[in-house]
Design a protein around this motif. Structure first.
Motif, PDB file in Angstrom:
ATOM      1  N   ALA A 120      77.747 -24.961 -16.875  1.00 32.22           N
ATOM      2  CA  ALA A 120      76.561 -24.972 -16.005  1.00 32.22           C
ATOM      3  C   ALA A 120      76.506 -26.338 -15.343  1.00 32.22           C
ATOM      4  O   ALA A 120      75.943 -27.294 -15.875  1.00 32.22           O
ATOM      5  N   ASP A 121      77.138 -26.423 -14.176  1.00 31.46           N
ATOM      6  CA  ASP A 121      77.276 -27.690 -13.450  1.00 31.46           C
ATOM      7  C   ASP A 121      76.007 -27.909 -12.629  1.00 31.46           C
ATOM      8  O   ASP A 121      75.972 -27.660 -11.412  1.00 31.46           O
ATOM      9  N   SER A 122      74.970 -28.389 -13.306  1.00 31.97           N
ATOM     10  CA  SER A 122      73.621 -28.412 -12.729  1.00 31.97           C
ATOM     11  C   SER A 122      73.542 -29.254 -11.469  1.00 31.97           C
ATOM     12  O   SER A 122      72.929 -28.853 -10.468  1.00 31.97           O
ATOM     13  N   GLY A 123      74.139 -30.438 -11.497  1.00 32.49           N
ATOM     14  CA  GLY A 123      74.048 -31.331 -10.348  1.00 32.49           C
ATOM     15  C   GLY A 123      74.700 -30.758  -9.107  1.00 32.49           C
ATOM     16  O   GLY A 123      74.241 -30.994  -7.979  1.00 32.49           O
ATOM     17  N   ASN A 124      75.789 -30.007  -9.262  1.00 32.57           N
ATOM     18  CA  ASN A 124      76.480 -29.378  -8.131  1.00 32.57           C
ATOM     19  C   ASN A 124      75.954 -27.989  -7.818  1.00 32.57           C
ATOM     20  O   ASN A 124      76.490 -27.316  -6.929  1.00 32.57           O
ATOM     21  N   GLN A 125      74.954 -27.518  -8.596  1.00 26.39           N
ATOM     22  CA  GLN A 125      74.314 -26.218  -8.384  1.00 26.39           C
ATOM     23  C   GLN A 125      75.351 -25.088  -8.342  1.00 26.39           C
ATOM     24  O   GLN A 125      75.418 -24.295  -7.397  1.00 26.39           O
ATOM     25  N   ARG A 126      76.134 -25.035  -9.422  1.00 25.18           N
ATOM     26  CA  ARG A 126      77.184 -24.012  -9.491  1.00 25.18           C
ATOM     27  C   ARG A 126      77.582 -23.770 -10.939  1.00 25.18           C
ATOM     28  O   ARG A 126      77.169 -24.508 -11.860  1.00 25.18           O
ATOM     29  N   ILE A 127      78.395 -22.739 -11.127  1.00 29.84           N
ATOM     30  CA  ILE A 127      79.083 -22.510 -12.392  1.00 29.84           C
ATOM     31  C   ILE A 127      80.548 -22.857 -12.169  1.00 29.84           C
ATOM     32  O   ILE A 127      81.210 -22.262 -11.296  1.00 29.84           O
ATOM     33  N   ALA A 128      81.071 -23.827 -12.902  1.00 27.52           N
ATOM     34  CA  ALA A 128      82.476 -24.221 -12.781  1.00 27.52           C
ATOM     35  C   ALA A 128      83.256 -23.647 -13.956  1.00 27.52           C
ATOM     36  O   ALA A 128      82.779 -23.654 -15.100  1.00 27.52           O
ATOM     37  N   VAL A 129      84.449 -23.131 -13.686  1.00 26.01           N
ATOM     38  CA  VAL A 129      85.273 -22.494 -14.718  1.00 26.01           C
ATOM     39  C   VAL A 129      86.594 -23.263 -14.833  1.00 26.01           C
ATOM     40  O   VAL A 129      87.277 -23.523 -13.820  1.00 26.01           O
ATOM     41  N   PHE A 130      86.955 -23.591 -16.090  1.00 26.82           N
ATOM     42  CA  PHE A 130      88.196 -24.312 -16.386  1.00 26.82           C
ATOM     43  C   PHE A 130      89.012 -23.502 -17.391  1.00 26.82           C
ATOM     44  O   PHE A 130      88.460 -22.696 -18.162  1.00 26.82           O
ATOM     45  N   ASP A 131      90.336 -23.710 -17.384  1.00 29.46           N
ATOM     46  CA  ASP A 131      91.149 -23.042 -18.398  1.00 29.46           C
ATOM     47  C   ASP A 131      91.150 -23.864 -19.684  1.00 29.46           C
ATOM     48  O   ASP A 131      90.527 -24.928 -19.762  1.00 29.46           O
ATOM     49  N   GLU A 132      91.878 -23.401 -20.690  1.00 28.24           N
ATOM     50  CA  GLU A 132      91.844 -24.056 -21.995  1.00 28.24           C
ATOM     51  C   GLU A 132      92.449 -25.460 -21.970  1.00 28.24           C
ATOM     52  O   GLU A 132      92.176 -26.266 -22.869  1.00 28.24           O
ATOM     53  N   ASN A 133      93.226 -25.757 -20.949  1.00 19.59           N
ATOM     54  CA  ASN A 133      93.819 -27.092 -20.819  1.00 19.59           C
ATOM     55  C   ASN A 133      92.985 -28.017 -19.952  1.00 19.59           C
ATOM     56  O   ASN A 133      93.397 -29.150 -19.665  1.00 19.59           O
ATOM     57  N   GLY A 134      91.822 -27.522 -19.503  1.00 20.27           N
ATOM     58  CA  GLY A 134      90.922 -28.359 -18.727  1.00 20.27           C
ATOM     59  C   GLY A 134      91.176 -28.347 -17.236  1.00 20.27           C
ATOM     60  O   GLY A 134      90.613 -29.178 -16.509  1.00 20.27           O
ATOM     61  N   ARG A 135      92.042 -27.427 -16.748  1.00 15.14           N
ATOM     62  CA  ARG A 135      92.307 -27.357 -15.321  1.00 15.14           C
ATOM     63  C   ARG A 135      91.256 -26.495 -14.628  1.00 15.14           C
ATOM     64  O   ARG A 135      90.916 -25.409 -15.127  1.00 15.14           O
ATOM     65  N   PHE A 136      90.767 -26.978 -13.502  1.00 20.13           N
ATOM     66  CA  PHE A 136      89.753 -26.237 -12.749  1.00 20.13           C
ATOM     67  C   PHE A 136      90.358 -24.956 -12.182  1.00 20.13           C
ATOM     68  O   PHE A 136      91.452 -24.970 -11.620  1.00 20.13           O
ATOM     69  N   ARG A 137      89.618 -23.831 -12.314  1.00 12.42           N
ATOM     70  CA  ARG A 137      90.100 -22.538 -11.845  1.00 12.42           C
ATOM     71  C   ARG A 137      89.282 -21.974 -10.688  1.00 12.42           C
ATOM     72  O   ARG A 137      89.812 -21.562  -9.675  1.00 12.42           O
ATOM     73  N   ARG A 138      87.955 -21.972 -10.848  1.00  7.59           N
ATOM     74  CA  ARG A 138      87.112 -21.386  -9.807  1.00  7.59           C
ATOM     75  C   ARG A 138      85.680 -21.845 -10.021  1.00  7.59           C
ATOM     76  O   ARG A 138      85.353 -22.486 -11.015  1.00  7.59           O
ATOM     77  N   GLU A 139      84.832 -21.462  -9.060  1.00  9.39           N
ATOM     78  CA  GLU A 139      83.420 -21.791  -9.163  1.00  9.39           C
ATOM     79  C   GLU A 139      82.585 -20.634  -8.652  1.00  9.39           C
ATOM     80  O   GLU A 139      83.051 -19.780  -7.888  1.00  9.39           O
ATOM     81  N   TYR A 140      81.334 -20.578  -9.122  1.00 11.38           N
ATOM     82  CA  TYR A 140      80.363 -19.582  -8.666  1.00 11.38           C
ATOM     83  C   TYR A 140      79.132 -20.329  -8.190  1.00 11.38           C
ATOM     84  O   TYR A 140      78.483 -21.042  -8.954  1.00 11.38           O
ATOM     85  N   GLN A 141      78.840 -20.157  -6.915  1.00 16.71           N
ATOM     86  CA  GLN A 141      77.647 -20.779  -6.358  1.00 16.71           C
ATOM     87  C   GLN A 141      76.547 -19.740  -6.192  1.00 16.71           C
ATOM     88  O   GLN A 141      76.694 -18.598  -6.601  1.00 16.71           O
ATOM     89  N   LYS A 142      75.465 -20.150  -5.571  1.00 14.48           N
ATOM     90  CA  LYS A 142      74.337 -19.236  -5.383  1.00 14.48           C
ATOM     91  C   LYS A 142      74.801 -18.010  -4.611  1.00 14.48           C
ATOM     92  O   LYS A 142      75.366 -18.129  -3.517  1.00 14.48           O
ATOM     93  N   PRO A 143      74.580 -16.814  -5.206  1.00 11.87           N
ATOM     94  CA  PRO A 143      75.032 -15.608  -4.519  1.00 11.87           C
ATOM     95  C   PRO A 143      74.256 -15.375  -3.226  1.00 11.87           C
ATOM     96  O   PRO A 143      73.080 -15.721  -3.125  1.00 11.87           O
ATOM     97  N   ASP A 144      74.949 -14.793  -2.269  1.00 14.34           N
ATOM     98  CA  ASP A 144      74.355 -14.539  -0.964  1.00 14.34           C
ATOM     99  C   ASP A 144      73.584 -13.216  -1.017  1.00 14.34           C
ATOM    100  O   ASP A 144      74.139 -12.135  -0.804  1.00 14.34           O
ATOM    101  N   THR A 145      72.320 -13.306  -1.358  1.00 18.45           N
ATOM    102  CA  THR A 145      71.470 -12.116  -1.456  1.00 18.45           C
ATOM    103  C   THR A 145      70.042 -12.501  -1.126  1.00 18.45           C
ATOM    104  O   THR A 145      69.563 -13.573  -1.530  1.00 18.45           O
ATOM    105  N   PRO A 146      69.339 -11.649  -0.366  1.00 14.82           N
ATOM    106  CA  PRO A 146      67.935 -11.959  -0.035  1.00 14.82           C
ATOM    107  C   PRO A 146      67.007 -11.864  -1.233  1.00 14.82           C
ATOM    108  O   PRO A 146      65.878 -12.343  -1.191  1.00 14.82           O
ATOM    109  N   LEU A 147      67.486 -11.265  -2.328  1.00 12.37           N
ATOM    110  CA  LEU A 147      66.629 -11.099  -3.510  1.00 12.37           C
ATOM    111  C   LEU A 147      66.315 -12.431  -4.179  1.00 12.37           C
ATOM    112  O   LEU A 147      65.294 -12.565  -4.858  1.00 12.37           O
TER     113      LEU A 147
END
Length: 670
Positions: A120-147
């Motif tokens: 939970a990467d609060s300061g960057n306002q995202r979810i950051a995902v790393f593999d078991e060796n600590g390498r960055f894989r992907r991120e999830y930001q605020k979803p694009d939805t009017p809800l």
């Protein structure tokens, strides 16, 4: 002489240099919760400190223990995830210095069974995902939805289920956990708390119209504090506040709370929750300042530890922020005040008792027996031992021993099962003798009454006994014929000793109810009964009723004199006398399966008592029925007023006494 003196000095110096005996005492107490007595009792330690580890943390905000027992710590101040071994050694740092893998104030971390690290990467306002060796894989930001509207996407805690669906707690969000699928698409909110309906809100709905209510700010649910996931896929949300109500909720896939919003002991200041392999729950609570252990239903079992923001003591927490359990049942807690991660391990006693409780919860009573015996060998005062061994003996059909152990544990359910089996065995062996005895008893009563009557015809009581006996018999007559019975009381001048005798009879019945009622319906330790308190609580309503009834009815032109009110109030207790006898007898031969009979008798007795006091008021004061009801209600209000006044006077008197006592001590000291 000098030689011997020198030798003595050398000998004393050697003794002084020898190491003393080390006394290891933990800096906190441990207690267990007895649900049968609703109390905490001290016990020897079940967990002890095993380390306070630091990887040069800046502010550990959360931790997660992975399936391989590695401990992942979210270091908010240093923008990283620190990975520790099961021994507290720093293995790896996750979080790049630059680029997409750079973290900013992470406040939550979760590791999947596949060792993917979600942050939970609060300061960057995202979810950051790393593999078991600590390498960055992907991120999830605020979803694009009017809800989501204008709501800020600031994740602080999260878990990920076996499908890859993320359950994210947003900062100060009252709408529940935000769900994202593996593609980062919004799936709605999940598991929101219910808004508390206060008395003020209820009054507003009662008084205000629709237009006024539309301008009022609605009550909002409490935001979720933390979230955890067990091996079966259940989500556990932690929510602080509410005096522990709904502090931990166990949510299935449909969002249904398996704990039904139950009130949790030591849950008001809950920080986080964790689940061990046996399904026991662990939390750390800032209100009680304890680490707490609960069974699978959320029932409190143990508390230990301490919280002190100024602590410099080993084993004492400063400001806990997260909790986790490894496969060896060690407890890991991140602490942002001391910038360390604390580890607690089970003691030998703790291992035995929790292993026994786990097997007991699984219904494996035979397998739990050696563990219970090990617990009993270390502590023969722990009530859980009696309950556990009682269940074992019940399973082994050793019902007499089970009965004894269940009674020691104040376990009425287990006691009832053992008692039912013992009663059944006894009836099967003595049925003919029992029936014969009952017939003989009925015949003895029938012919005995006839014999007594015949004797009294030939040898009547002295004339001087006629009226006293009539007054005593009137206690039974007034029970069946209240109006006629109370008219007799009003017209007669009953001697004070008769009234006192009947009152003593009532007190005697009260003592019988305290000491002779069966354990199932009065599960207390009789040696600890406060008899003065019991009698005071029994007599206080009756005495204040007499005072209030006389005062109110005198103002309302009632005809009853104070003596008549006392006499009538004594005779009005007749249902208590006559219903208590069968109730006491049945309570000693009934199990909980027949408890409805006992409860029905008590309800009928209570209703009858109320009716007797109302009829007494009507007859003694010569009121109409509706006037009687009104004056009785005023009398009850007067009783409450007297109690309130007495409470205030007692409080002021105690404060005055305390003031003079402290003044007296000051004068004596100085």
């Amino acid at each position: 002489m000098k030689k011997w003196f020198s030798l003595l000095l050398v000998f004393m110096a050697v003794l002084t240099a020898l190491p003393g005996t080390a006394m290891a005492k933990l800096p906190y107490m441990t207690a267990y919760y007895d649900p049968n007595q609703l109390s905490w009792f001290r016990i020897q330690p079940i967990y002890s400190p095993a380390g306070a580890f630091s990887a040069d943390f800046g502010e550990p905000a959360d931790l997660h223990v992975a399936d391989d027992d590695r401990v992942y710590v979210a270091d908010k101040k240093k923008d990283r995830i620190a990975v520790l071994s099961r021994y507290g050694k720093l293995l790896r740092i996750i979080g790049d210095a630059e680029g997409s893998g750079k973290l900013s104030g992470p406040e939550g971390v979760f590791v999947t069974p596949g060792n993917e690290v979600y942050v939970a990467d609060s300061g960057n306002q995202r979810i950051a995902v790393f593999d078991e060796n600590g390498r960055f894989r992907r991120e999830y930001q605020k979803p694009d939805t009017p809800l989501l509207g204008s709501e800020h996407f600031v994740p602080v805690k999260l878990v990920v289920d076996r499908r890859g669906v993320m359950y994210i707690e947003l900062n100060s969000s009252y709408q529940g956990l935000l769900r994202l699928n593996p593609k980062g698409e919004f799936m709605g909110y999940f598991g929101a708390n219910k808004a508390d309906q206060s008395m003020l809100n209820w009054l507003k709905k009662l008084v205000l119209n629709k237009e006024q209510m539309s301008k009022e700010k609605g009550a909002l649910p409490k935001p979720i504090t933390n979230v955890a996931l067990d091996r079966d896929g259940f989500l556990y949300t932690a929510t602080a506040g509410g005096e522990g109500k709904g502090a931990i909720r166990k949510l299935n896939a449909g969002g249904v709370d398996g704990f039904k919003n139950k009130t949790l002991e030591n849950g008001h200041g809950i920080v986080d929750v964790a689940i061990d392999p046996e399904g026991f729950l662990y939390n750390v609570d800032l209100d009680s300042m304890r680490i707490n252990i609960y069974d699978r239903s959320g029932q409190a079992m143990f508390e230990f530890g301490d919280v002190d923001k100024e602590t410099q003591q080993y084993g004492v927490l400063g400001f806990p922020t997260g909790i986790g359990i490894d496969s060896q049942h060690a407890i890991w807690i991140s602490d942002s005040a001391t910038n360390t991660v604390h580890k607690y391990v089970r003691t030998a006693f703790g291992s035995s008792v929790l292993q026994a409780l786990g097997l007991y919860a699984d219904g494996k009573y035979e397998e739990s027996k050696p563990y219970w015996e090990a617990v009993y060998a270390r502590n023969d005062m722990y009530n859980g031992t009696f309950q556990g061994l009682g269940k074992v003996y019940l399973h082994e059909d050793r019902n007499d021993e089970a009965l004894s152990y269940m009674k020691a544990a104040f376990d009425t359910d287990g006691y009832s099962k053992a008692f039912w089996q013992i009663r059944m065995d006894w009836l099967q062996r003595h049925f003919v003798a029992l029936v014969t005895s009952l017939i003989a008893l009925l015949l003895a009563v029938y012919f005995g009454r006839r014999a007594v009557r015949a004797y009294l015809v030939r040898h009547p009581f002295p004339v001087s006994w006629k009226d006293p006996l009539a007054y005593i018999r009137n206690l039974g007559y007034v029970l069946i014929h209240p109006y006629e019975g109370f008219y007799k009381i009003k017209e007669a001048r009953i001697p004070a000793w008769i009234t006192l005798f009947l009152l003593c009879l009532v007190i005697g019945i009260k003592l019988c109810r305290v000491y002779l009622t069966g354990f199932l319906f009065h599960p207390v330790d009789l040696s600890e009964v406060n008899l003065v308190k019991e009698l005071a609580l029994f007599a206080l309503p009756w005495v204040t009723w007499i005072i209030a009834n006389y005062l109110v009815c005198s103002i309302k032109d009632g005809e009853g004199r104070f003596r008549e009110v006392i006499q009538g109030s004594v005779y009005a207790l007749s249902p208590y006398v006559f219903f208590s006898v069968p109730t006491i007898l049945l309570s000693n031969i009934a199990s909980l399966d027949e408890a409805v009979i006992i409860h029905a008798l008590n309800v009928v007795m209570t209703v009858w008592l109320l009716a007797m006091f109302i009829v007494m008021t009507q007859v003694i004061h010569n009121f109409e029925f509706l006037e009687t009801l009104k004056n009785s209600a005023i009398s009850v209000f007067t009783i409450l007023t007297i109690w309130l006044f007495g409470f205030i006077v007692f409080g002021l008197s105690y404060n005055l006494y305390d003031f003079f006592y402290e003044l007296y001590k000051e004068v004596n000291i100085h």
